[in-house]
Design a protein around this motif. Sequence first.
Motif, PDB file in Angstrom:
ATOM      1  N   PRO A  57       0.816  -1.223   0.000  1.00 37.68           N
ATOM      2  CA  PRO A  57       0.000   0.000   0.000  1.00 37.68           C
ATOM      3  C   PRO A  57       0.845   1.266   0.000  1.00 37.68           C
ATOM      4  CG  PRO A  57      -0.813  -1.559   1.629  1.00 37.68           C
ATOM      5  CD  PRO A  57       0.496  -2.093   1.143  1.00 37.68           C
ATOM      6  N   GLY A  58       1.942   1.293   0.788  1.00 42.61           N
ATOM      7  CA  GLY A  58       2.784   2.481   0.825  1.00 42.61           C
ATOM      8  C   GLY A  58       3.450   2.744  -0.507  1.00 42.61           C
ATOM      9  N   ALA A  59       3.955   1.672  -1.131  1.00 39.39           N
ATOM     10  CA  ALA A  59       4.557   1.846  -2.457  1.00 39.39           C
ATOM     11  C   ALA A  59       3.509   2.294  -3.472  1.00 39.39           C
ATOM     12  CB  ALA A  59       5.201   0.529  -2.902  1.00 39.39           C
ATOM     13  N   ALA A  60       2.284   1.783  -3.309  1.00 34.45           N
ATOM     14  CA  ALA A  60       1.215   2.161  -4.244  1.00 34.45           C
ATOM     15  C   ALA A  60       0.828   3.622  -4.080  1.00 34.45           C
ATOM     16  CB  ALA A  60       0.003   1.258  -4.010  1.00 34.45           C
ATOM     17  N   VAL A  61       0.816   4.116  -2.841  1.00 36.39           N
ATOM     18  CA  VAL A  61       0.519   5.539  -2.623  1.00 36.39           C
ATOM     19  C   VAL A  61       1.611   6.403  -3.255  1.00 36.39           C
ATOM     20  CG1 VAL A  61       0.339   7.323  -0.858  1.00 36.39           C
ATOM     21  CG2 VAL A  61      -0.832   5.142  -0.533  1.00 36.39           C
ATOM     22  N   GLY A  62       2.882   5.993  -3.100  1.00 37.17           N
ATOM     23  CA  GLY A  62       3.967   6.720  -3.754  1.00 37.17           C
ATOM     24  C   GLY A  62       3.806   6.727  -5.261  1.00 37.17           C
ATOM     25  N   PHE A  63       3.376   5.567  -5.812  1.00 40.24           N
ATOM     26  CA  PHE A  63       3.131   5.490  -7.261  1.00 40.24           C
ATOM     27  C   PHE A  63       1.970   6.372  -7.668  1.00 40.24           C
ATOM     28  CE2 PHE A  63       0.456   3.414 -10.487  1.00 40.24           C
ATOM     29  CZ  PHE A  63       1.288   3.546 -11.598  1.00 40.24           C
ATOM     30  N   SER A 110      -3.508  -5.368   3.382  1.00 38.80           N
ATOM     31  CA  SER A 110      -2.512  -4.527   2.706  1.00 38.80           C
ATOM     32  C   SER A 110      -2.409  -4.881   1.224  1.00 38.80           C
ATOM     33  CB  SER A 110      -1.145  -4.705   3.370  1.00 38.80           C
ATOM     34  OG  SER A 110      -1.186  -4.336   4.714  1.00 38.80           O
ATOM     35  N   LEU A 111      -2.403  -6.188   0.918  1.00 38.26           N
ATOM     36  CA  LEU A 111      -2.290  -6.609  -0.479  1.00 38.26           C
ATOM     37  C   LEU A 111      -3.479  -6.116  -1.294  1.00 38.26           C
ATOM     38  CD1 LEU A 111      -0.847  -8.265  -2.653  1.00 38.26           C
ATOM     39  CD2 LEU A 111      -2.111 -10.267  -1.874  1.00 38.26           C
ATOM     40  N   VAL A 118      -3.078   0.952  -6.880  1.00 35.26           N
ATOM     41  CA  VAL A 118      -2.351   0.949  -8.164  1.00 35.26           C
ATOM     42  C   VAL A 118      -3.322   0.980  -9.330  1.00 35.26           C
ATOM     43  CG1 VAL A 118      -0.826  -0.399  -9.653  1.00 35.26           C
ATOM     44  CG2 VAL A 118      -0.327  -0.213  -7.223  1.00 35.26           C
ATOM     45  N   SER A 119      -4.437   0.254  -9.204  1.00 33.60           N
ATOM     46  CA  SER A 119      -5.403   0.198 -10.305  1.00 33.60           C
ATOM     47  C   SER A 119      -6.114   1.529 -10.517  1.00 33.60           C
ATOM     48  CB  SER A 119      -6.423  -0.915 -10.041  1.00 33.60           C
ATOM     49  OG  SER A 119      -7.198  -0.604  -8.902  1.00 33.60           O
ATOM     50  N   LEU A 120      -6.109   2.409  -9.499  1.00 33.91           N
ATOM     51  CA  LEU A 120      -6.768   3.699  -9.650  1.00 33.91           C
ATOM     52  C   LEU A 120      -6.072   4.582 -10.678  1.00 33.91           C
ATOM     53  CD1 LEU A 120      -7.598   4.628  -5.940  1.00 33.91           C
ATOM     54  CD2 LEU A 120      -9.167   3.818  -7.712  1.00 33.91           C
ATOM     55  N   ARG A 121      -4.730   4.432 -10.776  1.00 39.52           N
ATOM     56  CA  ARG A 121      -4.001   5.292 -11.701  1.00 39.52           C
ATOM     57  C   ARG A 121      -3.310   4.523 -12.815  1.00 39.52           C
ATOM     58  NH1 ARG A 121       0.760   9.771 -10.421  1.00 39.52           N
ATOM     59  NH2 ARG A 121       1.615   9.791 -12.531  1.00 39.52           N
ATOM     60  N   SER A 123      -1.866   1.155 -15.258  1.00 40.71           N
ATOM     61  CA  SER A 123      -2.370   0.112 -16.140  1.00 40.71           C
ATOM     62  C   SER A 123      -1.976  -1.254 -15.580  1.00 40.71           C
ATOM     63  CB  SER A 123      -1.765   0.300 -17.531  1.00 40.71           C
ATOM     64  OG  SER A 123      -0.354   0.147 -17.459  1.00 40.71           O
ATOM     65  N   ASN A 124      -2.324  -2.298 -16.315  1.00 43.64           N
ATOM     66  CA  ASN A 124      -1.902  -3.638 -15.897  1.00 43.64           C
ATOM     67  C   ASN A 124      -0.381  -3.774 -15.910  1.00 43.64           C
ATOM     68  OD1 ASN A 124      -4.508  -4.532 -15.488  1.00 43.64           O
ATOM     69  ND2 ASN A 124      -4.741  -5.284 -17.597  1.00 43.64           N
ATOM     70  N   VAL A 125       0.274  -3.042 -16.823  1.00 46.17           N
ATOM     71  CA  VAL A 125       1.742  -3.084 -16.883  1.00 46.17           C
ATOM     72  C   VAL A 125       2.337  -2.505 -15.599  1.00 46.17           C
ATOM     73  CG1 VAL A 125       3.780  -2.245 -18.111  1.00 46.17           C
ATOM     74  CG2 VAL A 125       1.749  -2.981 -19.395  1.00 46.17           C
ATOM     75  N   ASP A 126       1.776  -1.377 -15.132  1.00 47.35           N
ATOM     76  CA  ASP A 126       2.257  -0.778 -13.899  1.00 47.35           C
ATOM     77  C   ASP A 126       2.034  -1.720 -12.721  1.00 47.35           C
ATOM     78  OD1 ASP A 126       3.009   1.579 -15.188  1.00 47.35           O
ATOM     79  OD2 ASP A 126       0.959   2.353 -15.067  1.00 47.35           O
ATOM     80  N   LEU A 127       0.867  -2.375 -12.693  1.00 49.10           N
ATOM     81  CA  LEU A 127       0.572  -3.312 -11.611  1.00 49.10           C
ATOM     82  C   LEU A 127       1.564  -4.473 -11.613  1.00 49.10           C
ATOM     83  CD1 LEU A 127      -1.285  -4.155  -9.300  1.00 49.10           C
ATOM     84  CD2 LEU A 127      -2.729  -5.330 -10.977  1.00 49.10           C
ATOM     85  N   MET A 128       1.877  -4.992 -12.809  1.00 50.10           N
ATOM     86  CA  MET A 128       2.856  -6.076 -12.907  1.00 50.10           C
ATOM     87  C   MET A 128       4.244  -5.602 -12.447  1.00 50.10           C
ATOM     88  SD  MET A 128       1.318  -8.802 -13.995  1.00 50.10           S
ATOM     89  CE  MET A 128       2.528  -9.848 -14.766  1.00 50.10           C
ATOM     90  N   HIS A 129       4.576  -4.326 -12.756  1.00 48.31           N
ATOM     91  CA  HIS A 129       5.865  -3.782 -12.324  1.00 48.31           C
ATOM     92  C   HIS A 129       5.948  -3.736 -10.804  1.00 48.31           C
ATOM     93  CE1 HIS A 129       9.310  -1.038 -12.060  1.00 48.31           C
ATOM     94  NE2 HIS A 129       8.591  -0.382 -11.157  1.00 48.31           N
ATOM     95  N   VAL A 130       4.865  -3.307 -10.159  1.00 44.99           N
ATOM     96  CA  VAL A 130       4.865  -3.213  -8.696  1.00 44.99           C
ATOM     97  C   VAL A 130       4.893  -4.596  -8.066  1.00 44.99           C
ATOM     98  CG1 VAL A 130       3.526  -2.469  -6.699  1.00 44.99           C
ATOM     99  CG2 VAL A 130       3.723  -0.979  -8.689  1.00 44.99           C
ATOM    100  N   LEU A 131       4.149  -5.536  -8.632  1.00 49.08           N
ATOM    101  CA  LEU A 131       4.037  -6.866  -8.023  1.00 49.08           C
ATOM    102  C   LEU A 131       5.281  -7.717  -8.266  1.00 49.08           C
ATOM    103  CD1 LEU A 131       0.319  -7.823  -8.793  1.00 49.08           C
ATOM    104  CD2 LEU A 131       1.275  -6.975  -6.659  1.00 49.08           C
ATOM    105  N   PHE A 132       5.875  -7.619  -9.461  1.00 51.67           N
ATOM    106  CA  PHE A 132       6.957  -8.540  -9.813  1.00 51.67           C
ATOM    107  C   PHE A 132       8.299  -7.844 -10.075  1.00 51.67           C
ATOM    108  CE2 PHE A 132       2.991 -10.635 -11.097  1.00 51.67           C
ATOM    109  CZ  PHE A 132       3.083 -11.767 -10.306  1.00 51.67           C
ATOM    110  N   GLY A 133       8.349  -6.504 -10.014  1.00 44.93           N
ATOM    111  CA  GLY A 133       9.596  -5.787 -10.153  1.00 44.93           C
ATOM    112  C   GLY A 133      10.156  -5.813 -11.566  1.00 44.93           C
ATOM    113  N   THR A 134      11.257  -5.062 -11.737  1.00 44.16           N
ATOM    114  CA  THR A 134      11.914  -5.002 -13.054  1.00 44.16           C
ATOM    115  C   THR A 134      13.421  -4.930 -12.816  1.00 44.16           C
ATOM    116  OG1 THR A 134      11.594  -2.619 -13.026  1.00 44.16           O
ATOM    117  CG2 THR A 134      10.026  -3.916 -14.321  1.00 44.16           C
TER     118      THR A 134
END
Length: 291
Positions: A57-63, A110-111, A118-121, A123-134
């Motif tokens: 959630p904290g990382a998602a708020v930053g995003f 939290s999950l 993340v879904s509020l702002r 795309s699915n690509v951004d969500l995958m980046h947050v969940l699985f990293g790059t």
Amino acid sequence: MDALYDHLIAPFAEFAFMQRALAGALMLSLSACPVGVFLMLRRMSLTGDAMAHAILPGAAVGFLLYGLEIVPMTLGGLAAGVIVALGAGAVSRLTIQKEDASMAAFYLISLALGVLIVSLRGSNVDLMHVLFGTVLALNNDALTLIGTITVVTLGSLAVFWRALVAECLDPLFLRSVSRLGPPVHFVFLALVVLNLVGGFQALGTLLSVGLMMLPAAAARFWTSRVEPMCLLAIVIGMASCISGLLLSYHASLPSGPAIILSAGAFYAVSILAGTRGILATRVRHASHRTA
């Protein structure tokens, strides 16, 4: 020799993104694997998984506020991890609920909250980046952050080593001879959160705990002493990162899952062939029966 160079050396020698990925992954192994050993010895392995979800959630708020910027997402993840750790601890101490149940409740909330934000702002690509990293997209800022976390972790482990080992083996003894028990516990939880935040940059919130726990669990099958276990966990973690990155490069696979699956392969081999694994245990039992 040319084939060996092309398969093992060339990807890291010719491409800057592979060099940055290798540097970040090796620093994470150096920092997170010893922390994973202490988590395992404290029987808190699932706590690491729960905390990995808790930072979302904290990382998602930053995003949500700043996009895919490292510093806001890191600070948000760090704050969320601390809040969840303190909240779960408070619930377990002030109510009849055990800490594992309160931790599970907090991490599930939290999950779900993190994915929703993340879904509020994004795309699915951004969500995958947050969940699985790059890990292949690590930049200089991310490497600086991971390097700082590595230095802080190694320094803290060096300072509190004896107290951490004592609390793992006999916490009642530590409390009877020293007042370091509670402070060391919170320092250790802070190290767990810091390393999960660092791992989140490369492997995402879902996989960052994998590099922390799988090498530690594999090393447990080879030795029972803490110092060699930490060193072996670091070696297994680094080998997993190198083999995972090479597998990802040559087979065009996602890099984060490839690294964690490589660590899983080391874990499977350790279960079978480790000096404390299945085969060695059965051989010792057979020898005792014969004697």
